[in-house]
Motif scaffolding. Sequence first.
Motif, short mmCIF file in Angstrom:
data_model
loop_
_atom_site.label_atom_id
_atom_site.label_comp_id
_atom_site.label_asym_id
_atom_site.label_seq_id
_atom_site.Cartn_x
_atom_site.Cartn_y
_atom_site.Cartn_z
N ILE A 56 14.88 60.21 -9.90
CA ILE A 56 15.68 60.66 -11.04
C ILE A 56 15.49 59.68 -12.19
CG2 ILE A 56 17.96 61.37 -11.84
CD1 ILE A 56 17.06 62.94 -9.40
N SER A 109 24.15 59.41 -14.37
CA SER A 109 22.84 59.30 -13.69
C SER A 109 23.00 59.03 -12.20
CB SER A 109 22.01 58.17 -14.32
OG SER A 109 21.75 58.45 -15.67
N THR A 110 23.79 58.01 -11.89
CA THR A 110 23.99 57.66 -10.48
C THR A 110 24.68 58.79 -9.73
OG1 THR A 110 24.15 55.32 -11.05
CG2 THR A 110 25.00 55.97 -8.89
N GLY A 144 16.34 57.55 -15.34
CA GLY A 144 17.56 56.99 -15.90
C GLY A 144 17.87 57.63 -17.24
N ALA A 145 19.13 57.63 -17.63
CA ALA A 145 19.54 58.26 -18.88
C ALA A 145 19.42 57.28 -20.05
CB ALA A 145 20.97 58.78 -18.77
N LEU A 191 17.48 56.74 -8.18
CA LEU A 191 17.24 56.48 -9.59
C LEU A 191 16.00 55.61 -9.72
CD1 LEU A 191 20.74 55.71 -11.17
CD2 LEU A 191 19.24 57.64 -11.68
N GLY A 245 24.46 58.88 -19.83
CA GLY A 245 24.12 57.79 -18.94
C GLY A 245 25.13 57.53 -17.85
#
Length: 322
Positions: A209, A178-179, A211-212, A195, A175
């Motif tokens: 994308i 992600s950004t 998110g984790a 995201l 996580g």
Amino acid sequence: MNLGLLTYNVPNSDWVKQVIEAEYQVAWHAQDVTQTLTLQLAKPVDLLLVKLHEGWSALDIQQLTPYIDCPIVLFSLDGRDHTQQVFTAFGFGAKDYVELTGAQQAKATLLLRKIRQQIVLQGIKPRPAEPVSTTLPVIIAIGASTGGPSSLYELIQALPKDFKAVIVIVQHMDGRFSTGLADWLERATSLTVKLIAHREKAEAGTIYIAGADIHLRISEEGRFLYSEEPQHSLFKPSIDVFFESLAKNWRGIAIGVLLTGMGQDGALGLKLMKNKGWFTIAQDQASSIVYGMPKAAVHLQAATEVLPLDKIAARLIKLCAD
């Protein structure tokens, strides 16, 4: 009224199918849980009948119920005591069980009566056909794991700045990154990269994308939804979870792409997308850093084409132009 059958290739299954077809239509006949999930998403039924046998496990029902949105009725023909497994299956969501013994005509009557009971109890109505919308944008769903970031960068870099499809990337990652992944991929393209926000609506010409550490789905309205379920999933986000929701809910056209990665996440989901009549691509072994997920997809015959990484973007451009 369409019914599905899961019989595990157990003897006497053809007899059961013939009995049901005296009054109802059997839309499909599956031999295992994986095939059941594939067929249900491709052609949803109003009722699923599952045949019990020696060694049968109620865990099959636990695997089915998150993705099967119709009543499940269990039945047996072998005369064995399935009581413990049946009640466990009820706990997982199965609706009823019938033990079919005695003469053939008596068994047939009992089975048809049980089906009619469920139709009344559950208020089952035939499912209307869902037309494909030609006004929705094409969604390109891309799954990746080990070796994914660099492969994604190369693929995205080859897309034109006026590319009009929606691109959704589900990448296995921690996580914390992600950004950073979104920012890094934005350097490869003039398209918008972002995201995904909960309940955000998919817009053409955007690279999204996932998110984790949480699963991603898409709703019938084309909005992205995050969810903790299924809890037992090995990966969050799961590529299979997103691909399956796309096959179930998206009323436009989608294209599936499964890139390099360890394991087999995404293979079943890609198969479901292919069964919808959508075009699907698996990365080839030579260009994959880890040939796990694409290999699993090829094994399931889930890929319309198997392509090297440097040929995938050109194929997507052509598919979206056709």
